[in-house]
Write an enzyme that holds these catalytic residues in place. Structure first.
Site, PDB file in Angstrom:
ATOM      1  NE  ARG A 164      -2.426  -1.001   3.145  1.00 14.45           N
ATOM      2  CZ  ARG A 164      -3.177  -1.168   4.022  1.00 14.45           C
ATOM      3  NH1 ARG A 164      -4.217   0.100   4.428  1.00 14.45           N
ATOM      4  NH2 ARG A 164      -2.833  -1.877   5.610  1.00 14.45           N
TER       5      ARG A 164
ATOM      6  CB  ALA B 251      28.085  43.511  -3.035  1.00 17.06           C
TER       7      ALA B 251
END
Length: 457
Positions: A15, A381
């Site tokens: 199942r 950055a």
């Protein structure tokens, strides 16, 4: 007196509709079977005999426990047939505790109580009252005495109205178990050998049959389908959430919270919604974890803030976040990231196998891999450490108070002296001296009279 533990884990689990053996499906980050094995190990069994069948090689390779031995049930002819395969591995004297590999949340205290009820001379069953007993073996009593277990498929209409059911767990004197296993037959609707038939044998032999009960229904729920697995997962997670909240942790929504390992929290910890904790995670006092974070194998010190959508994965090396540090949002800390006090790691910054000293900052769109970063460094950055040459990893060393401009490439191995400034856009392939400005980029040129191309009509 010897305690042997038998775990039945041979079934296919039709199942589940999955190629994976049922007992290897995950609950709270561990397989169903591994949950049961951990409980078995805590009980101190001299032997943990695990019966495998469907996907046997895969199951055997996936789990571990002290004193673990495997036996195979091929083909699967019922629960009694399964335990028959384990019988030769059991001690002749002592007690055998029988557990199920698809009933993962049985508590150690419940299992100990069951063994104690057996006492080496009684057959002890773990039973529970269920409003809907469909599919379970019914406990048939004569007054208070247990007389039999009748499987649902073989039960009469009257027996199906019984709400006390057998959970699949029992403790049996091993000498009796071995004798009874040899007397099992498959004279039933399914043509299988039922372990539950030994109850009637015990009654016939004058062996007392007793029953104990678990603390809660959740302990004895089995998994036979994805729906049942999901239900058990939520029950487990809610129990963990309740325990944390009782200890003082503030959860924004206990229904949206997952622990898939071990989570320890200090005082005044706050956790927002949809956070997942895997492996071993420690949160210090006053740590705040924002929404939608995934944290695995990490130690996060007091007063740190993990902003939303941060992913921390320490794997085997672990990740350490220092006190008062600010991480995220959308940051990624990978194995070997060690951040000191007051470090800032901002949005879309990735750190791997690197140490950042007190007060260092990398706030935007950056990568630090195999780097040693000093105190108060400002890492710009778009800057990266180019740490891999295609065959080997190399280290970048950045001294205290260095300022690295935006869009720099630091080609390791390379060192930057304390107080140095690296101009924006620099590709640094040689060491940069302390206290100086180092710039390495092409000269800017403006071409007068240049006309942008246009499409021909």
């Amino acid at each position: 007196m010897a305690l042997d533990i038998v775990i039945m884990a041979a079934g296919k689990g039709t199942r589940m509709k999955s190629a994976r053996p049922k007992v290897l499906h995950q609950l709270a980050g561990r397989s169903l079977l591994q949950h049961v094995l951990q409980t078995a190990a805590a009980l101190g069994g001299q032997r943990i005999v695990t019966i495998i069948g469907h996907g046997a090689d895969e199951v055997q390779a996936a789990v571990s426990a002290p004193n673990l031995v495997f036996v195979r049930q091929m083909p699967q002819l019922g629960t009694g047939h399964a335990v028959q395969q384990a019988a030769p591995a059991l001690h002749d004297e002592g007690t055998t505790l029988i557990l199920n590999g698809d009933v993962p949340l049985i508590e150690e205290t419940t299992a100990r109580a069951l063994v104690a009820a057996c006492g080496g001379d009684k057959l002890a069953l773990l039973t529970i009252e269920l409003p809907d007993a469909s599919g379970y073996g019914r406990i048939v009593r004569d007054g208070e005495a247990v007389r039999a277990i009748v499987e649902h498929k073989d039960a009469t209409s009257a027996q199906r109205n019984i709400h006390e059911v057998y959970t699949g767990l029992m403790a049996v004197p091993t000498r009796h178990l071995k004798r009874w296993l040899g007397r099992l037959t498959n004279d039933n609707a399914q043509g299988e050998y039922y372990l539950t038939d030994i109850v009637a044998m015990a009654v016939a032999d004058g062996v007392p049959v007793v029953a104990t009960q678990p603390h809660s229904e959740t302990e004895v729920l089995g998994v036979n389908s994805p729906l049942q697995l999901a239900d058990l997962e939520r029950r487990y997670q809610r129990a963990r959430a309740d325990a944390l909240m009782e200890a003082g942790v503030r959860l924004a929504d206990p229904a949206r919270f997952d622990v898939r390992g071990e989570l320890s929290c200090g005082s005044d910890v706050e956790i927002d919604v949809n956070c997942v904790f895997e492996g071993r995670v420690e949160l210090g006092d006053r740590v705040h974890v924002g929404a939608n974070c995934v944290i695995r194998n990490a130690r996060i010190a007091a007063d740190a803030v993990i902003h939303p959508f941060t992913h921390i994965d320490g794997e085997a090396l672990g990740v350490t976040v220092g006190a008062g540090s600010l991480i995220g949002p959308f940051a990624r800390l990978r194995p070997g990231a060690v951040l000191a006090e007051g470090v800032h790691i901002g949005n879309f910054v990735e750190v791997k196998n690197s140490t950042l000293a007190k007060g260092a900052k990398a706030n935007h769109l950056a990568y630090l891999g195999d780097a040693t970063v000093g105190e108060r460094v400002n890492y710009g950055a778009g800057s990266i450490t180019a740490n891999y040459d295609g065959a080997n990893k190399h280290r970048t060393v950045i001294g205290n108070d260095v300022h690295v401009g935006s869009n720099c490439v630091l080609v390791a191995p390379v060192s930057i002296g304390a107080g140095a400034t690296i101009g924006g856009g620099t590709t640094l392939a040689k060491d940069a001296p302390a206290g100086q400005l180092t710039v390495a980029r092409a000269k800017q040129v403006t071409l007068t009279g240049w006309v942008r191309p246009t499409k021909k009509k």
